[in-house]
Design a protein around this motif. Structure first.
Motif, PDB file in Angstrom:
ATOM      1  N   SER A 258       0.820  -1.215   0.000  1.00 58.97           N
ATOM      2  CA  SER A 258       0.000   0.000   0.000  1.00 58.97           C
ATOM      3  C   SER A 258       0.856   1.267   0.000  1.00 58.97           C
ATOM      4  O   SER A 258       0.376   2.338  -0.342  1.00 58.97           O
ATOM      5  CB  SER A 258      -0.947   0.007   1.197  1.00 58.97           C
TER       6      SER A 258
ATOM      7  N   GLN B 144     -15.480  -6.146  -0.045  1.00 61.60           N
ATOM      8  CA  GLN B 144     -14.483  -5.198   0.452  1.00 61.60           C
ATOM      9  C   GLN B 144     -14.823  -3.772   0.046  1.00 61.60           C
ATOM     10  O   GLN B 144     -14.653  -2.845   0.839  1.00 61.60           O
ATOM     11  CB  GLN B 144     -13.087  -5.587  -0.030  1.00 61.60           C
ATOM     12  N   ALA B 145     -15.330  -3.588  -1.170  1.00 55.27           N
ATOM     13  CA  ALA B 145     -15.738  -2.255  -1.615  1.00 55.27           C
ATOM     14  C   ALA B 145     -16.920  -1.761  -0.770  1.00 55.27           C
ATOM     15  O   ALA B 145     -16.953  -0.602  -0.346  1.00 55.27           O
ATOM     16  CB  ALA B 145     -16.112  -2.281  -3.093  1.00 55.27           C
TER      17      ALA B 145
ATOM     18  N   LYS C 280     -17.669  -2.731   2.283  1.00 59.45           N
ATOM     19  CA  LYS C 280     -17.190  -2.480   3.631  1.00 59.45           C
ATOM     20  C   LYS C 280     -16.431  -1.153   3.703  1.00 59.45           C
ATOM     21  O   LYS C 280     -16.614  -0.378   4.640  1.00 59.45           O
ATOM     22  CB  LYS C 280     -16.276  -3.623   4.097  1.00 59.45           C
ATOM     23  N   ALA C 281     -15.603  -0.881   2.715  1.00 63.14           N
ATOM     24  CA  ALA C 281     -14.851   0.384   2.676  1.00 63.14           C
ATOM     25  C   ALA C 281     -15.808   1.572   2.606  1.00 63.14           C
ATOM     26  O   ALA C 281     -15.624   2.583   3.287  1.00 63.14           O
ATOM     27  CB  ALA C 281     -13.886   0.392   1.507  1.00 63.14           C
ATOM     28  N   GLU C 282     -16.846   1.442   1.796  1.00 61.88           N
ATOM     29  CA  GLU C 282     -17.838   2.515   1.671  1.00 61.88           C
ATOM     30  C   GLU C 282     -18.591   2.710   2.990  1.00 61.88           C
ATOM     31  O   GLU C 282     -18.817   3.833   3.420  1.00 61.88           O
ATOM     32  CB  GLU C 282     -18.818   2.203   0.541  1.00 61.88           C
TER      33      GLU C 282
ATOM     34  N   ASP D 100     -17.489   1.960   6.010  1.00 64.45           N
ATOM     35  CA  ASP D 100     -16.540   2.557   6.959  1.00 64.45           C
ATOM     36  C   ASP D 100     -16.374   4.044   6.690  1.00 64.45           C
ATOM     37  O   ASP D 100     -16.281   4.840   7.623  1.00 64.45           O
ATOM     38  CB  ASP D 100     -15.180   1.851   6.882  1.00 64.45           C
ATOM     39  N   LYS D 101     -16.348   4.413   5.415  1.00 65.73           N
ATOM     40  CA  LYS D 101     -16.211   5.819   5.043  1.00 65.73           C
ATOM     41  C   LYS D 101     -17.419   6.629   5.524  1.00 65.73           C
ATOM     42  O   LYS D 101     -17.274   7.748   6.004  1.00 65.73           O
ATOM     43  CB  LYS D 101     -16.052   5.964   3.532  1.00 65.73           C
TER      44      LYS D 101
END
Length: 136
Positions: free
Chosen positions: A70, A125-126, A128-130, A132-133
């Motif tokens: 990363s 994962q997308a 979950k990321a959204e 979390d955002k």
């Protein structure tokens, strides 16, 4: 959501399943690892605990790799991912060439299922990321 959860659980158990393959099958550590286990005359409990430790090590190595990956520039991340995909494709082609036609069909079906699982995992994962955002 149920499909996604199933995919996540399956992805988490794959390292353990790979190490639990029957004798003669491909193993993490190859023939050397199998020979070492046999020479040590491990009990089932010892074997299970060692497989657990190996799975944890594999997970830890993956997390470390992701942490450093990363930090790379986006272009280098993409180049690395492309190179890994190309190497994987080359390996799959070589494996497939060794198989009989009926084995090739099963191999192709397995590859398709794995692609679907990877797509579901990426979708999860997308999501979950959204989520979390939005929580932040």
């Amino acid at each position: 959501m149920r499909k996604t959860l199933t995919a996540v659980l399956l992805a988490m158990t794959l390292p353990a399943l790979a190490m639990a393959m029957p004798e003669g099958g491909p193993r993490h550590g190859g023939e050397h690892g199998y020979r070492l286990f046999k020479e040590l005359d491990l009990s089932k409990e010892q074997h299970r605990e060692i497989r657990k430790l190996m799975g944890e090590q594999m997970k830890g190595r993956h997390e470390i790799t992701q942490r450093y990956l990363s930090k790379l520039p986006t272009a280098e991340q993409k180049a690395m991912q492309d190179e890994l995909k190309a190497a994987e494709g080359k390996q799959h082609t070589a494996i497939r060439a060794l198989l009989k036609p009926e084995q090739q069909k099963a191999f192709d079906e397995h590859q398709l299922k794995m692609s679907e699982l990877r797509a579901e995992m990426a979708e999860f994962q997308a999501w979950k990321a959204e989520k979390d955002k939005q929580a932040n």
